[in-house]
Design an enzyme around this catalytic site. Structure first.
Site, short mmCIF file in Angstrom:
data_model
loop_
_atom_site.label_atom_id
_atom_site.label_comp_id
_atom_site.label_asym_id
_atom_site.label_seq_id
_atom_site.Cartn_x
_atom_site.Cartn_y
_atom_site.Cartn_z
N ALA A 243 0.64 -1.37 -0.02
CA ALA A 243 -0.04 0.07 -0.13
C ALA A 243 0.69 1.24 -0.34
O ALA A 243 2.23 1.15 0.09
CB ALA A 243 -0.84 0.14 1.45
N HIS A 244 0.23 2.31 -0.37
CA HIS A 244 0.68 3.61 0.25
C HIS A 244 1.71 3.80 1.03
O HIS A 244 1.58 3.73 2.27
CB HIS A 244 -0.06 4.93 -0.67
CG HIS A 244 -1.17 4.86 1.09
ND1 HIS A 244 -0.75 5.79 2.11
CD2 HIS A 244 -1.82 4.23 1.37
CE1 HIS A 244 -1.54 5.77 2.96
NE2 HIS A 244 -3.23 4.85 2.11
N ASN A 245 2.92 4.73 0.48
CA ASN A 245 3.98 5.11 1.54
C ASN A 245 4.89 3.87 2.27
O ASN A 245 5.18 4.28 3.37
CB ASN A 245 3.69 6.04 2.18
CG ASN A 245 3.31 7.06 1.25
OD1 ASN A 245 1.98 7.73 1.00
ND2 ASN A 245 4.29 8.55 0.78
N SER A 263 1.55 2.81 4.65
CA SER A 263 3.27 3.22 5.72
C SER A 263 3.62 2.32 6.98
O SER A 263 3.95 2.52 7.71
CB SER A 263 2.57 4.93 6.53
OG SER A 263 2.28 5.93 5.55
#
Length: 331
Positions: A243-245, A263
């Site tokens: 997932a993102h970051n 994250s």
């Protein structure tokens, strides 16, 4: 059909040849499925019992095993059977699909794209504005590479893969079929009137290091801001979500159906078993292992193995399982 004598194979592996066989070896196979012109492997003592009934003419065996091969059969003793078998598989690896033209006439390549020496671009590919392909990049048919993406030398991208805009891909990577790189991260918040959801823009990108391999139908989402990062040498199985970051260190392994929420940070050499789930904003430090099917809710210390849902120290979880089994047995 390519074939080798047992001596030719041993000259490459540099093992200890025990016995001999007149059979030409035409390929490797599992111990119980092998035919008389195939080589197999015996990785541990528990498989020794299957050798007598196997039709294989030869086997790779560990140096700790003391069995004899038998008439017209041979063993090659090696320190690491798995790595030796990987070398053998390279012997018999069929050639990749052939490109009759380096760049297929149906490929759409923007005039500003920079294409390195020796690249091959298959039918119906799309290469967008200001894309840069290094030398000897291979795009199999139906790959899309969107604007301002950079791909390093000798990276291979299989059909159906989509790489969104502004992503940076290293050299010597392999992306299998239908990989998604740089799609929007999953970001929504309730609207002020409470009647819907507001989409949070995802304006970052994805950075992937060198020698990374990503399995079919896996996804690496772009950062909400800054970058989602996959470090050098990471190996990602099929149907994995990053997932993102999230940030992955070097040489991490993620097995099929596992996933990182937003994250997440992985140190170097982290191993994540199949179907494991990692909560957002969690850190798993270098050398840690997450067992299959586990749910990680908290940070994991370096070198630690966790197991279960929610995940905890593997030894504690195993003791709990034993206690529960004993309780149910005595109930």
């Amino acid at each position: 059909m390519v074939s080798y004598t047992i001596s030719e194979i041993n000259n490459i592996l540099k093992g200890e040849l025990i016995g001999d066989t007149s059979q030409k070896i035409e390929g490797p196979e599992e111990l119980q499925k092998a035919s008389c012109n195939q080589i197999t492997f015996i990785g541990s003592k528990k498989y020794v019992k299957f050798w007598e009934d196997s039709n294989a003419c030869a086997a790779l065996v560990g140096t700790d095993l003391t069995i004899s091969p038998g008439d017209n059969r041979a063993f090659i003793k090696v320190k690491n059977v798995d790595l030796a078998m990987a070398t053998i598989l390279e012997f018999f690896n069929p050639i990749a699909p052939v490109f009759e033209t380096d760049i297929h006439p149906t490929a759409v390549i923007h005039e500003t794209a920079k294409i390195g020496h020796g690249c091959k671009i298959g039918a119906n590919c799309y290469v967008g504005k200001d894309v840069e392909l290094g030398n000897e990049v291979i795009l199999y048919p139906n790959v899309c590479v969107f604007d301002e993406t950079v791909i390093g030398d000798k990276t291979t991208i299989w059909s159906g893969t989509v790489i969104r805009e502004r992503c940076i891909i290293g050299s010597h990577c392999i992306f299998h079929t239908n990989v998604s790189i740089g799609a929007d991260g999953f970001g929504y918040r309730p609207s002020e009137d409470g009647r819907g959801l507001v989409k949070i823009p995802q304006i970052g990108n994805v950075i992937i290091g060198h020698y990374v391999e990503i399995g079919a139908n896996s996804c690496v989402d772009r950062g909400k801001f800054s970058s989602t990062i996959v470090g050098d040498g990471c190996k990602i199985d099929n149907l994995v979500q990053i997932a993102h970051n999230s940030v992955m260190g070097r040489s991490c392994i993620m097995a099929g159906h596992s996933g990182l929420a937003g994250s997440v940070t992985l140190g170097d050499g982290v191993m994540i078993g199949g179907s494991a789930s990692i909560k957002d904003h969690t850190t798993i430090n270098s050398g840690a292992t997450v067992g299959a099917g586990s749910g990680v809710m908290n940070d994991v210390a370096a070198g630690k193995t966790v197991l279960g849902y929610p995940a905890q120290d593997a030894r504690d979880m195993l003791r709990q399982w034993v206690a529960i089994r004993q309780f149910m047995k005595n109930k």
